[in-house]
Write a protein that holds these residues in place. Structure first.
Motif, PDB file in Angstrom:
ATOM      1  N   UNK A 141       0.850  -1.189   0.000  1.00  0.00           N
ATOM      2  CA  UNK A 141       0.000   0.000   0.000  1.00  0.00           C
ATOM      3  C   UNK A 141       0.884   1.237   0.000  1.00  0.00           C
ATOM      4  N   UNK A 142       0.529   2.181  -0.880  1.00  0.00           N
ATOM      5  CA  UNK A 142       1.339   3.398  -1.033  1.00  0.00           C
ATOM      6  C   UNK A 142       0.414   4.610  -1.150  1.00  0.00           C
ATOM      7  N   UNK A 143       0.714   5.632  -0.407  1.00  0.00           N
ATOM      8  CA  UNK A 143      -0.090   6.857  -0.513  1.00  0.00           C
ATOM      9  C   UNK A 143       0.821   8.030  -0.891  1.00  0.00           C
ATOM     10  N   UNK A 144       0.222   9.014  -1.574  1.00  0.00           N
ATOM     11  CA  UNK A 144       0.871  10.313  -1.791  1.00  0.00           C
ATOM     12  C   UNK A 144      -0.058  11.344  -1.164  1.00  0.00           C
ATOM     13  N   UNK A 145       0.418  12.091  -0.202  1.00  0.00           N
ATOM     14  CA  UNK A 145      -0.394  13.116   0.467  1.00  0.00           C
ATOM     15  C   UNK A 145      -1.750  12.561   0.910  1.00  0.00           C
ATOM     16  N   UNK A 146      -1.723  11.433   1.555  1.00  0.00           N
ATOM     17  CA  UNK A 146      -2.910  10.745   2.111  1.00  0.00           C
ATOM     18  C   UNK A 146      -3.813  10.139   1.028  1.00  0.00           C
ATOM     19  N   UNK A 147      -3.472  10.331  -0.264  1.00  0.00           N
ATOM     20  CA  UNK A 147      -4.277   9.723  -1.337  1.00  0.00           C
ATOM     21  C   UNK A 147      -3.700   8.335  -1.622  1.00  0.00           C
ATOM     22  N   UNK A 148      -4.582   7.325  -1.599  1.00  0.00           N
ATOM     23  CA  UNK A 148      -4.103   5.958  -1.847  1.00  0.00           C
ATOM     24  C   UNK A 148      -3.815   5.787  -3.335  1.00  0.00           C
ATOM     25  N   UNK A 149      -2.574   5.452  -3.651  1.00  0.00           N
ATOM     26  CA  UNK A 149      -2.188   5.216  -5.051  1.00  0.00           C
ATOM     27  C   UNK A 149      -2.155   3.709  -5.310  1.00  0.00           C
ATOM     28  N   UNK A 150      -1.594   2.948  -4.386  1.00  0.00           N
ATOM     29  CA  UNK A 150      -1.552   1.491  -4.509  1.00  0.00           C
ATOM     30  C   UNK A 150      -2.250   0.908  -3.285  1.00  0.00           C
ATOM     31  N   UNK A 151      -3.254   0.072  -3.520  1.00  0.00           N
ATOM     32  CA  UNK A 151      -4.095  -0.395  -2.423  1.00  0.00           C
ATOM     33  C   UNK A 151      -3.989  -1.914  -2.271  1.00  0.00           C
ATOM     34  N   UNK A 152      -3.173  -2.343  -1.333  1.00  0.00           N
ATOM     35  CA  UNK A 152      -3.072  -3.770  -1.007  1.00  0.00           C
ATOM     36  C   UNK A 152      -2.756  -4.624  -2.247  1.00  0.00           C
ATOM     37  N   UNK A 153      -1.665  -4.254  -2.892  1.00  0.00           N
ATOM     38  CA  UNK A 153      -1.275  -4.916  -4.152  1.00  0.00           C
ATOM     39  C   UNK A 153      -0.592  -6.254  -3.881  1.00  0.00           C
ATOM     40  N   UNK A 154      -1.004  -7.265  -4.645  1.00  0.00           N
ATOM     41  CA  UNK A 154      -0.339  -8.574  -4.585  1.00  0.00           C
ATOM     42  C   UNK A 154       0.048  -8.993  -6.002  1.00  0.00           C
ATOM     43  N   UNK A 206       4.020   3.675 -12.637  1.00  0.00           N
ATOM     44  CA  UNK A 206       5.404   4.077 -12.355  1.00  0.00           C
ATOM     45  C   UNK A 206       5.669   4.033 -10.854  1.00  0.00           C
ATOM     46  N   UNK A 207       4.668   4.431 -10.074  1.00  0.00           N
ATOM     47  CA  UNK A 207       4.823   4.423  -8.615  1.00  0.00           C
ATOM     48  C   UNK A 207       5.077   3.000  -8.118  1.00  0.00           C
ATOM     49  N   UNK A 208       4.345   2.030  -8.668  1.00  0.00           N
ATOM     50  CA  UNK A 208       4.554   0.627  -8.281  1.00  0.00           C
ATOM     51  C   UNK A 208       5.997   0.215  -8.591  1.00  0.00           C
ATOM     52  N   UNK A 209       6.460   0.590  -9.777  1.00  0.00           N
ATOM     53  CA  UNK A 209       7.821   0.229 -10.163  1.00  0.00           C
ATOM     54  C   UNK A 209       8.853   0.919  -9.262  1.00  0.00           C
ATOM     55  N   UNK A 210       8.560   2.165  -8.903  1.00  0.00           N
ATOM     56  CA  UNK A 210       9.479   2.894  -8.025  1.00  0.00           C
ATOM     57  C   UNK A 210       9.544   2.257  -6.629  1.00  0.00           C
ATOM     58  N   UNK A 252      -1.201  -7.687 -15.843  1.00  0.00           N
ATOM     59  CA  UNK A 252      -1.910  -7.134 -14.689  1.00  0.00           C
ATOM     60  C   UNK A 252      -2.489  -5.787 -15.092  1.00  0.00           C
ATOM     61  N   UNK A 253      -3.681  -5.503 -14.558  1.00  0.00           N
ATOM     62  CA  UNK A 253      -4.315  -4.201 -14.800  1.00  0.00           C
ATOM     63  C   UNK A 253      -4.343  -3.450 -13.483  1.00  0.00           C
ATOM     64  N   UNK A 254      -3.790  -2.231 -13.492  1.00  0.00           N
ATOM     65  CA  UNK A 254      -3.877  -1.370 -12.308  1.00  0.00           C
ATOM     66  C   UNK A 254      -5.022  -0.395 -12.551  1.00  0.00           C
ATOM     67  N   UNK A 255      -6.015  -0.461 -11.675  1.00  0.00           N
ATOM     68  CA  UNK A 255      -7.209   0.369 -11.839  1.00  0.00           C
ATOM     69  C   UNK A 255      -7.165   1.594 -10.942  1.00  0.00           C
ATOM     70  N   UNK A 256      -8.008   2.570 -11.265  1.00  0.00           N
ATOM     71  CA  UNK A 256      -8.128   3.754 -10.420  1.00  0.00           C
ATOM     72  C   UNK A 256      -8.491   3.303  -9.013  1.00  0.00           C
ATOM     73  N   UNK A 257      -7.886   3.947  -8.032  1.00  0.00           N
ATOM     74  CA  UNK A 257      -8.086   3.508  -6.647  1.00  0.00           C
ATOM     75  C   UNK A 257      -6.973   2.573  -6.211  1.00  0.00           C
TER      76      UNK A 257
END
Ligand SMILES: Nc1ncnc2c1ncn2[C@@H]1O[C@H](COP(=O)(O)OP(=O)(O)OP(=O)(O)O)[C@@H](O)[C@H]1O
Length: 297
Positions: free
Chosen positions: A12-25, A45-49, A201-206
């Motif tokens: 799980x990754x947030x930027x300024x409290x906004x969830x960018x990656x949510x419980x990714x497996x 890109x955030x996931x890769x970073x 894999x598809x990364x969706x909004x949210x």
């Protein structure tokens, strides 16, 4: 196929409290090529970073070739090569100098082979300031793969490549995967990822990540129907929550199950719509992915 070379759990990754990656497996087996798609700005890109430790994350764990990264644990990952966003090159140096400066650990035979396949011989010794976008991109790809790392992450590597270079890129990547190199590759060119990747894999909004069955599932079930009343049919199908859209002046619909097929043709009959032509679409996968992306919103 062997062990998972890249394993992501509960990331799980947030930027300024906004969830960018949510419980990714995600689990990527040795020697496989995994494609990553998703709308602009969704977090690819955030996931890769996160995997490359270029940005911190708050929860979860990433294991790269047995080395574990967590919110608190930041080991120096040795077995990873990457091209993230556009390659950062010194423009006053040649492409070759940029590669030599990037790493001392060059697989010389691989370097020579890729330069030949990518037809870079005539410019690799010239200054990068005179390179086009695609020429720079090829140097970036070289930097990512040339050290012979077991895991390689490529963010939009096909950007700027001409059609022949895209084919050459596929040859290079698939040859390396056959030797056991594991790839995570993002692209907006779904048709190219279909040719290249083993899994998608598809990364969706949210920030929700979904696996997409690239070799099975609903494949080959999309049909284009030429009818006497497309608008009516589109409206009725949408009301019946059947995935549909219009393309080439036809109604495109997925007839993956017997139940859906019956419903579609019942709707056609009940509304006195005549079907004048049925043909299978040749862009099945793209349609399915776009459809899954829409549903994932
Ligand atoms: N350093 C940062 N600080 C705050 N927000 C950021 C930062 N970097 C990225 N973001 C935001 O995170 C979200 C995901 O960005 P990211 O670059 O990962 O998307 P992407 O899926 O790679 O997009 P694209 O397909 O357009 O390249 C975007 O909304 C972006 O604005």
């Amino acid at each position: 196929m062997g062990a998972a070379l890249l394993q992501i759990s509960g990331l799980t990754k947030t930027y300024n409290k906004r969830i960018i990656l949510d419980n990714i497996n995600m689990s990527v087996q040795e020697g496989t090529i995994v494609g990553l798609v998703g709308p602009n700005g969704v977090g690819k890109t955030t996931l890769m970073k996160c995997i490359l430790e270029l940005t911190p994350f708050s929860q979860g764990e990433i294991v790269v070739n047995g080395q574990t990264i967590t919110a608190r644990k930041k080991p120096k990952i040795t077995e990873i090569g990457a091209l993230i966003e556009s390659p950062g090159l010194y423009t006053y140096l040649s492409g070759m100098d940029n590669i030599r400066l990037y790493t001392n650990d060059v697989d010389e035979a691989l370097l020579e082979r890729v330069i030949t396949i990518f037809k870079m011989d005539h410019y690799i010794q010239k200054k990068v300031s005179g390179y086009s976008l695609g020429m720079r991109q090829k140097v970036g790809i070289l930097q990512a793969i040339i050290t012979g790392k077991k895991v390689v992450i490529l963010d939009e590597p096909i950007n700027g490549l001409d059609p022949q270079s895209v084919v050459d890129f596929r040859t290079i990547i698939q040859d390396l995967a056959a030797t056991g190199v594991t790839f995570l590759i993002s692209s907006h060119l779904i048709s190219e990822l279909e040719r290249l990747a083993d899994n998608l894999y598809i990364l969706n909004n949210g920030g929700h990540l979904e696996a997409f069955d690239i070799r099975g599932g609903d494949a080959n079930h999309w049909f284009e129907l030429a009818t006497t009343n497309n608008n009516k049919l589109l409206t009725e199908l949408t009301q019946a929550t059947i995935s549909t859209h219009q393309a080439h002046g036809r109604v495109v619909v997925n007839l993956a199950t017997e139940a859906t097929t019956k419903t579609v043709f019942n709707i056609i009959a009940a509304n006195h719509i005549e079907v004048t032509e049925i043909r299978q679409t040749d862009d099945d996968l793209e349609m399915q992915i776009l459809d899954q992306m829409k549903r994932g919103k």
